[in-house]
Design an enzyme around this catalytic site. Structure first.
Site, short mmCIF file in Angstrom:
data_model
loop_
_atom_site.label_atom_id
_atom_site.label_comp_id
_atom_site.label_asym_id
_atom_site.label_seq_id
_atom_site.Cartn_x
_atom_site.Cartn_y
_atom_site.Cartn_z
N ARG A 1 45.24 23.25 -3.86
CA ARG A 1 44.72 24.19 -4.86
C ARG A 1 44.87 25.64 -4.41
O ARG A 1 45.11 26.52 -5.23
CB ARG A 1 43.26 23.88 -5.18
CG ARG A 1 43.15 22.64 -6.03
CD ARG A 1 41.74 22.32 -6.42
NE ARG A 1 41.73 21.25 -7.40
CZ ARG A 1 40.72 20.42 -7.59
NH1 ARG A 1 39.62 20.55 -6.88
NH2 ARG A 1 40.79 19.48 -8.50
N GLY B 1 39.03 16.66 -15.97
CA GLY B 1 38.21 16.72 -17.18
C GLY B 1 38.77 17.69 -18.20
O GLY B 1 38.76 17.42 -19.40
N GLY C 1 42.50 12.87 -13.97
CA GLY C 1 42.40 12.92 -12.52
C GLY C 1 43.02 11.72 -11.82
O GLY C 1 43.83 11.86 -10.91
N LYS D 1 38.25 2.69 -19.49
CA LYS D 1 37.38 2.44 -20.64
C LYS D 1 37.89 3.04 -21.95
O LYS D 1 38.33 4.18 -21.99
CB LYS D 1 36.02 3.09 -20.38
CG LYS D 1 35.18 2.41 -19.34
CD LYS D 1 33.88 3.19 -19.30
CE LYS D 1 32.90 2.69 -18.31
NZ LYS D 1 31.89 3.75 -18.12
P1 ADP Z 1 42.06 9.22 -15.60
O1 ADP Z 1 41.14 9.71 -14.50
O2 ADP Z 1 43.49 9.51 -15.30
O3 ADP Z 1 41.62 9.72 -16.95
P2 ADP Z 1 40.65 6.72 -15.83
O4 ADP Z 1 39.53 7.25 -15.01
O5 ADP Z 1 40.40 6.49 -17.26
O6 ADP Z 1 41.96 7.61 -15.63
O7 ADP Z 1 41.10 5.30 -15.27
C1 ADP Z 1 41.45 5.06 -13.94
C2 ADP Z 1 40.81 3.82 -13.44
O8 ADP Z 1 41.05 2.70 -14.32
C3 ADP Z 1 41.35 3.42 -12.10
O9 ADP Z 1 40.31 3.46 -11.16
C4 ADP Z 1 41.85 2.00 -12.32
O10 ADP Z 1 41.55 1.15 -11.22
C5 ADP Z 1 41.09 1.55 -13.54
N1 ADP Z 1 41.76 0.44 -14.22
C6 ADP Z 1 42.97 0.46 -14.80
N2 ADP Z 1 43.29 -0.77 -15.28
C7 ADP Z 1 42.25 -1.58 -14.99
C8 ADP Z 1 41.97 -2.96 -15.23
N3 ADP Z 1 42.85 -3.73 -15.87
N4 ADP Z 1 40.79 -3.44 -14.80
C9 ADP Z 1 39.92 -2.66 -14.16
N5 ADP Z 1 40.12 -1.35 -13.91
C10 ADP Z 1 41.27 -0.81 -14.32
#
Ligand code: ADP
Ligand code: MG
Length: 398
Positions: free
Chosen positions: A39, A377, A354, A201
């Site tokens: 950063r 975020g 992230g 989610k």
């Molecule tokens: P970002 O931070 O890029 O927005 P998210 O926080 O929504 O992404 O998602 C990342 C997380 O989702 C990771 O920790 C990953 O392990 C989890 N994940 C992805 N696919 C699955 C799955 N099939 N079952 C459980 N966790 C999952």
């Protein structure tokens, strides 16, 4: 939200002016030692421009979550100022003061081409409350305000938005890049426009889905999110992660995609495990046929091909959320396959979020992407089409 008309540092005359720059110096520290200075390195282009054009540069940022006196010691920007000086090969002054007499005296004495870092703005609780008096006091250090902290642009804090009420306000290169690439893609994408959404989610990504469904030609769903959609289609998902209370919403989204006539791709097959464990046993299932005792942790090989094919001829790809538990090697293949397909395409590729950014870097595809958004975020809120107060507050071009 379209910020393509915001003024940048190149639109104003900074020579002989005191310029207050809000940086994102929120670096990881271990026992006072910076463990990743990315950063700081990324902030240099803006600072260098200002120095080269004769500004006296005052830098501010937050770092960590200082609460009491003890935690403040661990959140000082002193090591950041030191590292910035080393990286730029020039003197960088530091003051433990923020809006008091010492900060004012040092800012007043600062000459063209000199750099001063003031202490962590979150040492004042007024910072996150966007207190107008605090913002005014910060603004009184300078003649011009530059925001270059995209990571906090979704927050209306004193140093990220409030100060703009008192000074001419423009963006630095990091925010400019987010506006032109991410904002440009959302406002006027090169088509076909493909969005790939994954991650943990549905509830985290609802805002992104509802904003992008009106803009994209193809929407691809992977990650744990896909199982809620599979359930909505009457499939068996075994012990996969699902959000029962989002099944109706998933149905609505499927209907909306059909009504709009956009391509909506869900996994065809799933790599499932008999436990949420990196060393669990693995079994491959067709989508919607996952047996009890098994949970989907990655997309399968047929899905890799389907998704890669959809990306191949895309004009723009926006990707948020890994295709599986990509932190674990045995469940990273889907994420790697999609990253590889994007890397090999000619599409403008934008990664937001992230965990997605971390996955792309770890898997070695970072330099193959057009843009990896620097704010977790903030990039999500940008993709959701929400207002980003740290950008909205900046002056528009004439
Ligand atoms: P970002 O931070 O890029 O927005 P998210 O926080 O929504 O992404 O998602 C990342 C997380 O989702 C990771 O920790 C990953 O392990 C989890 N994940 C992805 N696919 C699955 C799955 N099939 N079952 C459980 N966790 C999952
Ligand atoms: Mg995340």
């Amino acid at each position: 939200m379209n910020y393509l008309n915001k003024k940048t540092i190149e639109d104003i005359d900074v020579a002989g002016k005191k310029v207050l720059v809000r940086c994102d110096f929120n670096v990881p520290l271990a026992d006072g030692v910076i463990t990743d200075d990315k950063r700081i390195r990324e902030s240099i282009r803006t600072i260098q421009y200002l120095v080269d054009h004769g500004a006296a540069v005052i830098l501010c940022s937050h770092l960590g979550r200082p609460k009491d006196e003890e935690s403040k010691k661990a959140c000082t920007l002193a090591p950041v100022a030191k590292r910035l000086g080393e990286l730029m090969g020039r003197e960088v002054q530091f003051t433990t003061d923020i809006i008091g007499d010492e900060a004012h005296a040092k800012a007043a004495a600062l000459k063209s081409g000199e750099i001063l870092v003031i202490e962590n703005v979150r040492f004042f609780k007024e910072e996150t409350k966007n207190d107008p008096e605090f913002a005014k006091a910060l603004a009184s250090l300078a003649d011009i305000y530059v925001n270059d902290a995209f990571g906090t642009a979704h927050r209306a804090h004193a140093s990220t938005a409030g100060v703009a009420d008192y000074l001419p306000a423009v963006c630095g290169y990091l925010i400019q890049k987010e506006i032109t690439i991410m904002g440009g893609a959302l406002a006027d994408p090169k088509r076909p426009f493909v969005a790939i959404l994954g991650g943990a989610k549905v509830s985290d990504k609802i805002g992104v889905i509802t904003n992008l469904i009106d803009k994209v030609d193809t929407l691809i769903i992977g990650g744990a999110m896909a199982y809620t959609f599979s359930l909505a289609k009457g499939g068996a998902v075994g012990d996969s992660k699902v959000e029962e209370d989002k099944v109706d919403l998933a149905k609505e989204i499927l209907d909306k995609a059909a009504a709009k006539g956009i391509k909506f791709l869900l996994p065809l097959d799933t790599v499932a495990a008999d436990a949420f464990d990196p060393n669990a046993n693995i079994k491959l299932f067709e989508a919607g046929t996952i047996e009890d005792g098994w949970q989907g942790l990655d997309i399968g090989p047929k899905t890799q091909e389907l998704f890669a094919d959809a990306v191949k001829n895309a004009g723009t790809v926006v990707w948020n959320g890994p295709m599986g538990v990509s932190e674990w090697d045995r469940f990273a293949a889907g994420t790697i396959a999609v990253a590889k397909a994007i890397a090999e395409s000619n599409a403008i590729s934008i990664i937001g979020g992230g965990d997605s950014a971390a996955a792309i870097e770890k898997l070695g595809f970072a330099d193959k992407m057009t843009h990896i958004s620097t704010g977790g975020g903030a990039s999500l809120e940008f993709l959701e089409g929400l207002e980003l107060p740290g950008i909205a507050c900046l002056n528009d071009k004439d």
